[in-house]
Structure formats: structure tokens, C-alpha cells
Design a protein around this motif. Structure first.
Motif, mmCIF file in Angstrom:
data_model
loop_
_atom_site.group_PDB
_atom_site.id
_atom_site.type_symbol
_atom_site.label_atom_id
_atom_site.label_comp_id
_atom_site.label_asym_id
_atom_site.label_seq_id
_atom_site.Cartn_x
_atom_site.Cartn_y
_atom_site.Cartn_z
ATOM 1 N N ARG A 21 -4.450 90.979 119.020
ATOM 2 C CA ARG A 21 -3.585 92.075 119.464
ATOM 3 C C ARG A 21 -2.998 91.689 120.817
ATOM 4 N NH1 ARG A 21 -6.981 97.447 119.333
ATOM 5 N NH2 ARG A 21 -8.317 96.287 120.740
ATOM 6 N N ASP A 26 -3.003 98.407 121.204
ATOM 7 C CA ASP A 26 -2.383 98.212 119.885
ATOM 8 C C ASP A 26 -3.378 98.559 118.790
ATOM 9 O OD1 ASP A 26 -0.080 97.256 121.004
ATOM 10 O OD2 ASP A 26 -0.555 95.150 120.654
ATOM 11 N N TYR A 29 -2.624 97.198 111.727
ATOM 12 C CA TYR A 29 -1.850 97.814 110.663
ATOM 13 C C TYR A 29 -1.873 96.965 109.404
ATOM 14 C CZ TYR A 29 -0.104 100.400 114.653
ATOM 15 O OH TYR A 29 -0.027 101.163 115.774
ATOM 16 N N SER A 30 -1.733 97.633 108.256
ATOM 17 C CA SER A 30 -1.612 96.924 106.985
ATOM 18 C C SER A 30 -0.204 96.357 106.878
ATOM 19 C CB SER A 30 -1.880 97.872 105.818
ATOM 20 O OG SER A 30 -0.815 98.794 105.674
ATOM 21 N N LEU A 31 0.031 95.533 105.846
ATOM 22 C CA LEU A 31 1.368 94.985 105.642
ATOM 23 C C LEU A 31 2.398 96.082 105.412
ATOM 24 C CD1 LEU A 31 0.475 91.952 103.372
ATOM 25 C CD2 LEU A 31 1.087 91.910 105.786
ATOM 26 N N GLY A 32 1.967 97.203 104.851
ATOM 27 C CA GLY A 32 2.875 98.317 104.600
ATOM 28 C C GLY A 32 3.048 99.248 105.789
ATOM 29 N N GLY A 33 2.364 98.984 106.911
ATOM 30 C CA GLY A 33 2.515 99.800 108.105
ATOM 31 C C GLY A 33 1.452 100.863 108.298
ATOM 32 N N GLN A 34 0.512 100.996 107.363
ATOM 33 C CA GLN A 34 -0.556 101.987 107.483
ATOM 34 C C GLN A 34 -1.530 101.566 108.579
ATOM 35 O OE1 GLN A 34 -3.052 102.192 104.047
ATOM 36 N NE2 GLN A 34 -4.173 103.972 104.767
ATOM 37 N N VAL A 35 -1.991 102.518 109.391
ATOM 38 C CA VAL A 35 -2.945 102.224 110.457
ATOM 39 C C VAL A 35 -4.310 101.947 109.833
ATOM 40 C CG1 VAL A 35 -4.113 103.095 112.512
ATOM 41 C CG2 VAL A 35 -1.714 103.649 112.119
ATOM 42 N N SER A 38 -7.273 102.326 114.785
ATOM 43 C CA SER A 38 -6.492 102.784 115.928
ATOM 44 C C SER A 38 -6.807 101.912 117.135
ATOM 45 C CB SER A 38 -6.798 104.254 116.223
ATOM 46 O OG SER A 38 -8.119 104.390 116.694
#
Length: 95
Positions: A21, A26, A29-35, A38
Motif C-alpha cells: 500500500r 489505503d 480492494y478486489s479487482l472489481g473495486g470492492q473493499v 479497510s
């Protein structure tokens, strides 16, 4: 990264990367943008490693077959962690 070309029409790529990070605030996140995690769960900058393998085979000047696989190992500092493994195959047609 290591790239091999055992045959004229076949190329194989292998790589390993550390996942860091840029800031301890920061998230991950997953490749799809899901956290996935945190930014306040740990103050560690390093959170895992990733290994990939890919290959391409040229059937003819217009068609290429390929595959891509990835394995991600989440650090102990992000427990409970989930490792990531996936693969995909593809065909490319050129006109």
C-alpha cells in the motif's frame, strides 16, 4: 518476470510481485473495486504477494490462443484473509 519461448509460436510468462500500500490509510480492494480490507485494520504497508503464469500460442497470423492464471497470498496481518486464485482462457482473432 521470466519470459520463455520454447517454440516459435509459444510464449510463456511467469512473474511474482509483492503487494504494497502506498499509505497505511489505503484499503485493499478486489479487482472489481470492492473493499476487502479497510485502511484502519492494520498499519502494515505490505499485504501479500502475487504469482502469475500466462501463455500464448499463435495458431496462424490471425488467431492466438492464450491462458492467464493468478494466485494471490494475503498477509497474516490481514486475518482472516482470503487467498485469490483464478484462471482464464482466451482466443484472439485479428482481421
Amino acid at each position: 518476470m521470466l519470459t520463455l519461448q520454447p517454440l516459435r509460436k509459444l510464449t510463456l510468462d511467469f512473474s511474482v510481485a509483492g503487494l504494497w500500500r502506498t499509505s497505511i490509510r489505503d484499503g485493499v480492494y478486489s479487482l472489481g473495486g470492492q473493499v476487502l480490507r479497510s485502511g484502519n485494520e492494520t498499519d502494515s504497508r505490505f499485504f501479500g504477494k502475487r504469482a502469475t503464469a500466462a501463455g500464448r500460442y499463435t495458431l496462424n497470423p490471425f488467431t492466438t490462443l492464450g491462458f492467464y492464471t493468478i494466485y494471490g497470498d494475503v498477509s497474516e496481518k490481514f486475518k482472516p484473509g482470503r487467498d485469490l486464485f483464478y484462471g482464464a482462457g482466451y482466443v484472439t482473432f485479428r482481421f
